[in-house]
Design an enzyme around this catalytic site. Structure first.
Site, PDB file in Angstrom:
ATOM      1  N   SER A 105     -60.815  53.131  -1.494  1.00  6.39           N
ATOM      2  CA  SER A 105     -61.158  52.453  -0.251  1.00  6.39           C
ATOM      3  C   SER A 105     -61.516  53.512   0.777  1.00  6.39           C
ATOM      4  O   SER A 105     -60.925  54.589   0.795  1.00  6.39           O
ATOM      5  CB  SER A 105     -59.960  51.636   0.235  1.00  6.39           C
ATOM      6  OG  SER A 105     -60.051  51.435   1.634  1.00  6.39           O
TER       7      SER A 105
ATOM      8  N   HIS B  29     -49.295  28.558 -17.166  1.00  2.87           N
ATOM      9  CA  HIS B  29     -49.314  28.343 -15.704  1.00  2.87           C
ATOM     10  C   HIS B  29     -49.094  29.651 -14.944  1.00  2.87           C
ATOM     11  O   HIS B  29     -48.615  29.632 -13.814  1.00  2.87           O
ATOM     12  CB  HIS B  29     -48.256  27.325 -15.262  1.00  2.87           C
ATOM     13  CG  HIS B  29     -48.197  26.094 -16.108  1.00  2.87           C
ATOM     14  ND1 HIS B  29     -48.949  24.968 -15.859  1.00  2.87           N
ATOM     15  CD2 HIS B  29     -47.498  25.832 -17.245  1.00  2.87           C
ATOM     16  CE1 HIS B  29     -48.700  24.052 -16.783  1.00  2.87           C
ATOM     17  NE2 HIS B  29     -47.827  24.554 -17.640  1.00  2.87           N
TER      18      HIS B  29
ATOM     19  N   LYS C  35     -55.603  53.322  -2.126  1.00  2.00           N
ATOM     20  CA  LYS C  35     -56.173  52.249  -2.928  1.00  2.00           C
ATOM     21  C   LYS C  35     -56.893  52.725  -4.182  1.00  2.00           C
ATOM     22  O   LYS C  35     -57.557  53.752  -4.206  1.00  2.00           O
ATOM     23  CB  LYS C  35     -57.183  51.454  -2.082  1.00  2.00           C
ATOM     24  CG  LYS C  35     -56.529  50.613  -1.025  1.00  2.00           C
ATOM     25  CD  LYS C  35     -55.835  49.403  -1.610  1.00  2.00           C
ATOM     26  CE  LYS C  35     -56.850  48.360  -1.930  1.00  2.00           C
ATOM     27  NZ  LYS C  35     -56.665  47.103  -1.236  1.00  2.00           N
TER      28      LYS C  35
END
Ligand code: ARG
Length: 458
Positions: free
Chosen positions: A274, A153, A280
């Site tokens: 980016s 999960h 980024k």
């Protein structure tokens, strides 16, 4: 080439909807190989005389060289690759070219060419998958002892080793290769000589052309051979399954590379920046592999829908079989190459993996197992006791291994100091020695088997 009974040429729209040359030119190699096999057989059977066979074969080799050099112009009037080759042959050698099409039809021709193409595609994917597996095995060996949280999960469940996690994808790739190999075996029968749909009255030798083209033998039913495309669907279904596996790993790379996880640093070569946020480093390659899986499944669905409800035998709908297969293959080949490159070069951060493995009470099951083993508590009761210990650790903001013995004994007096031997993540992974388990020794053993298999080409 079929204009004999027509008074007028086709409307330009008809020409456009009819033509497959813009995409089926990719079959030129297979088309020429199949034509050479066919004409050699026609010669051997005395159906075409030796001089014409020689002229046709030499002409076909010239055309192959022209395609290799990308010198053959495309003409929508000539519909498809088969007519382009035959037309060019006529330009090169004259009327003898017209004998090549004896005892065959474009229907068995395209079925043969496309099988040959898909067979090559399968071989290319198999090589790509083997390289992907080799990359996984290499990194798994390097990280057989590296502890990370294992998830269910996407919640910390039990500690595992990174090597074990990577080897999970090796196993998926192994089954993918076996699916492609199955598809190859079923595909490998030659439709050539089925002619338009009913076979032919000429004394052809289908075994000979099948052997020349590397098929295991001729197909047994001409109607089936010219009309079914299950071999292409087998390929697309195997490709879909394979791309699903790649997309799962791609998704993990995206998650692992995110700052909250920080399990990996992406290699420069497989990430992008980016244009606005200078900090980024984006996992674009992994995201595209994840995205491509959707497109590959779409290609599979497209051909499923094309084939649904088609009556025997050939129908022009099947001309639409090629674009989805070509597209899926290109996407899969690129995805495999990108994933292989990423696996090879990804920077793992073992300290971060260990820190998270230690923080999620991931050894709770080990504590329960200890209670079962050492003081013979039934597992369900042990589960309950450990639940209280986890709650206490959470309340105190500690890991399970950091709880004082007195605290543990307050929960159950039978607990003694030897319990700390199983509460570390290293002890936890080392204890999972069952076949296929995460213990470093198990991982190393499977890595050794995998390496041996890869060396044998398996
Ligand atoms: N371009 C066609 C295809 O890909 C070749 C077969 C054409 N046969 C026919 N009867 N029109 O399916």
């Amino acid at each position: 080439m079929w204009g004999g009974r027509f008074a007028e040429g086709p409307a330009s729209i008809m020409r456009e909807i009819n033509a497959s040359i813009p995409f089926d030119k990719r079959l030129w190699r297979q088309d020429i190989a199949a034509s050479r096999a066919h004409v050699a057989m026609l010669g051997a059977q005395g159906i075409v005389d030796a001089a014409d066979v020689k002229a046709i074969d030499e002409g076909l080799q010239v055309i192959a060289a022209e395609y290799e050099a990308d010198e053959v112009p495309e003409d929508l009037d000539l519909e498809d690759i088969h007519m382009h080759v035959e037309n060019r042959l006529a330009e090169l050698i004259g009327p003898a070219a017209g004998r090549l099409h004896t005892a065959r039809s474009r229907n068995d021709q395209v079925a043969t060419d496309f099988r040959l193409w898909v067979r090559d595609a399968i071989d290319a994917v198999d090589a790509g998958l083997a390289a992907f597996q080799a990359a996984l095995v290499g990194r798994a060996e390097e990280h057989a002892d590296t502890v990370m949280p294992g998830f269910t999960h996407l919640q910390s469940a039990q500690p595992v080793t990174l090597g074990h996690h990577l080897m999970a994808y090796y196993e998926m790739a192994r089954r993918d290769r076996s699916r492609f190999a199955d598809a190859r075996t079923r595909l490998n029968e030659s439709p050539l000589g089925s002619a338009a749909l009913a076979g032919t009255g000429f004394a052809i030798d289908r075994d000979a052309t099948a052997a020349t083209l590397g098929f295991s033998g001729p197909t047994a039913n001409s109607l089936d051979a010219v009309s079914d495309r299950d071999f292409a669907l087998d390929y697309l279904m195997a490709a879909t399954q394979c791309s699903l596996h790649l997309s799962r790993l791609a998704e993990e790379m995206v998650i692992w590379a995110s700052q909250p996880f920080g399990f990996v640093t992406l290699p420069d070569a497989y990430s992008t920046g980016s244009s606005i946020m200078p900090q980024k480093r984006n996992p674009d390659a992994a995201e595209l592999v994840r995205g491509h899986a959707g497109r590959i499944a779409g290609c599979m669905t497209a051909l499923v829908m094309t084939m649904k409800g088609l009556p025997l035998a050939y129908a022009k709908d099947t001309q639409d079989d090629k674009p989805p297969v070509f597209e899926a293959h290109d996407l899969l080949a690129l995805s495999l190459a990108a994933m292989t490159g990423m696996v090879e070069t990804m920077g793992f951060v073992p300290e971060r993996m260990r820190a998270l493995a230690e923080s999620g009470h991931a050894t709770a099951t080990d504590l329960a197992d200890w209670l079962v083993r050492e003081i013979d508590v039934p597992f369900r009761e042990a589960h309950h006791i450990v639940g209280s210990a986890v709650k206490l650790a959470e309340d105190k903001g500690l890991g399970l291994a950091d709880l004082a013995l007195a605290d543990l004994q307050a929960i159950d007096v039978r607990i003694d100091a030897s319990v700390y031997d199983v509460l570390t993540v290293d002890a936890s992974v080392a204890s999972r020695v069952s076949h296929g388990g995460t213990a470093p020794d198990q991982v190393r053993a499977r890595v050794a088997e995998a390496k041996a298999a890869l060396e044998k080409g398996e």
